[in-house]
Write a protein that holds these residues in place. Structure first.
Motif, short mmCIF file in Angstrom:
data_model
loop_
_atom_site.label_atom_id
_atom_site.label_comp_id
_atom_site.label_asym_id
_atom_site.label_seq_id
_atom_site.Cartn_x
_atom_site.Cartn_y
_atom_site.Cartn_z
N PRO A 1 4.76 11.48 -16.62
CA PRO A 1 4.29 11.11 -15.29
C PRO A 1 4.74 9.69 -14.93
O PRO A 1 5.04 8.89 -15.81
N VAL A 2 4.76 9.42 -13.62
CA VAL A 2 5.10 8.08 -13.15
C VAL A 2 4.38 7.84 -11.83
O VAL A 2 4.11 8.79 -11.08
N ALA A 3 4.04 6.60 -11.58
CA ALA A 3 3.35 6.25 -10.34
C ALA A 3 3.96 5.00 -9.74
O ALA A 3 4.36 4.07 -10.47
N PHE A 4 4.01 4.98 -8.43
CA PHE A 4 4.53 3.83 -7.69
C PHE A 4 3.43 3.35 -6.74
O PHE A 4 2.69 4.15 -6.17
N TRP A 5 3.40 2.04 -6.55
CA TRP A 5 2.36 1.44 -5.72
C TRP A 5 2.97 0.68 -4.57
O TRP A 5 4.06 0.08 -4.71
N CYS A 6 2.30 0.70 -3.43
CA CYS A 6 2.79 0.01 -2.24
C CYS A 6 1.64 -0.68 -1.51
O CYS A 6 0.60 -0.06 -1.25
N ASN A 7 1.86 -1.93 -1.15
CA ASN A 7 0.93 -2.67 -0.30
C ASN A 7 1.65 -3.00 1.00
O ASN A 7 2.60 -3.78 0.99
N PRO A 8 1.23 -2.41 2.10
CA PRO A 8 1.96 -2.60 3.36
C PRO A 8 1.65 -3.94 4.01
O PRO A 8 0.78 -4.69 3.55
N ILE A 9 2.34 -4.23 5.07
CA ILE A 9 2.07 -5.44 5.85
C ILE A 9 0.70 -5.31 6.51
O ILE A 9 0.35 -4.25 7.06
N SER A 10 -0.06 -6.40 6.44
CA SER A 10 -1.41 -6.39 6.99
C SER A 10 -1.38 -6.02 8.47
O SER A 10 -0.59 -6.55 9.25
N GLY A 11 -2.24 -5.07 8.84
CA GLY A 11 -2.33 -4.66 10.24
C GLY A 11 -1.47 -3.46 10.59
O GLY A 11 -1.62 -2.88 11.67
N HIS A 12 -0.55 -3.10 9.70
CA HIS A 12 0.28 -1.93 9.98
C HIS A 12 -0.50 -0.66 9.67
O HIS A 12 -0.98 -0.46 8.56
N ASN A 13 -0.60 0.21 10.67
CA ASN A 13 -1.40 1.41 10.47
C ASN A 13 -0.60 2.59 9.92
O ASN A 13 -1.18 3.56 9.44
N THR A 14 0.71 2.49 9.96
CA THR A 14 1.54 3.61 9.52
C THR A 14 2.29 3.22 8.24
O THR A 14 2.83 2.12 8.15
N LEU A 15 2.29 4.14 7.29
CA LEU A 15 2.95 3.89 6.01
C LEU A 15 3.81 5.09 5.67
O LEU A 15 3.41 6.24 5.86
N TYR A 16 5.01 4.80 5.21
CA TYR A 16 5.98 5.84 4.86
C TYR A 16 6.40 5.69 3.39
O TYR A 16 6.55 4.58 2.90
N TRP A 17 6.63 6.81 2.75
CA TRP A 17 7.35 6.84 1.48
C TRP A 17 8.67 7.58 1.72
O TRP A 17 8.69 8.70 2.24
#
Lengths: 112, 114
Positions: B18-34
């Motif tokens: 297994p593997v996991a990736f983590w993402c912290n978006p820009i503050s205030g951005h409501n949409t996140l894409y992988w």
């Protein structure tokens, strides 16, 4: 099915000359287009965008032209600088479609 | 202003792990894409979130991939078990969804499955 195509994998240009990168799309619903620049081991960074209500948008040395009838857009860089050497991706979306589609990229090399 | 932060930058695993990736978006951005980017290709969407809701996961291979976005901020993408063909760069991007939306990308995670 590739909806956004960049048919030139690479381009070499002399410093100071114009670089022209091309992009074609197939979906007539696309109404918003972006160009991204990517250096090795970094994520793509936004460069310039254009909506379908315009046929040209300019930002400093970068100009994007949109030809809706031909479903074609191009990015002009004038004058080209060695620091512009990177991979350039075009992307397109239909606002109602909620997704960005990317081309395969063109690797630009600006020769000093 | 901090950009989109992803970790790890590189990951090498054996197949079936297994593997996991983590993402912290820009503050205030409501949409996140992988996105996943294979060598010589453009980024391809895996999943899109608006706040906590996955609004487009049609291209996520759900037999082995899963994602979550906690409290509409950070997100994790997991692969279990990984296959050789999963070797790629996994990019996270965030945006504020409006008429002139621009995606801001993180540096990506380079995954190698051996």
């Amino acid at each position: 099915d590739q909806q956004v195509k960049q048919n030139s994998p690479s381009l070499s240009v002399q410093e100071g000359r114009i670089s022209i990168l091309n992009c074609d799309y197939t979906n007539s619903m696309f109404d918003y287009f972006l160009w991204y620049k990517k250096y090795p081991a970094e994520g793509p960074t936004f460069l310039i965008s254009i909506s379908s209500i315009k046929d040209k948008n300019e930002d400093g040395r970068f100009t994007v032209f949109l030809n809706k009838s031909a479903k074609h857009l191009s990015l002009h860089i004038v004058p080209s600088q060695p620091g512009d050497s990177a991979v350039y991706f075009c992307a397109a979306s239909a606002f109602s479609g909620n997704q960005f589609y990317f081309g395969t990229g063109t690797s630009l090399t600006v020769i000093p | 202003e901090a950009g989109v932060v992803q970790s790890p930058r590189y990951k090498i695993i054996e197949k079936k792990q297994p593997v996991a990736f983590w993402c912290n978006p820009i503050s205030g951005h409501n949409t996140l894409y992988w996105y996943r980017q294979n060598l010589g290709q453009g980024p391809e969407l895996l999943i899109r979130y608006e706040n906590e809701e996955a609004v487009d996961d049609s291209q996520l291979p759900k037999d082995r991939f899963s994602a979550e976005r906690l409290k509409g901020v950070d997100s994790t993408l997991k692969i279990q078990p990984a296959e050789l063909g999963d070797s790629a760069v996994y990019l996270c991007a965030s945006s504020f969804r409006d008429r002139n939306e621009k995606l801001f990308f993180g540096s990506g995670t380079q995954l190698s499955v051996l």
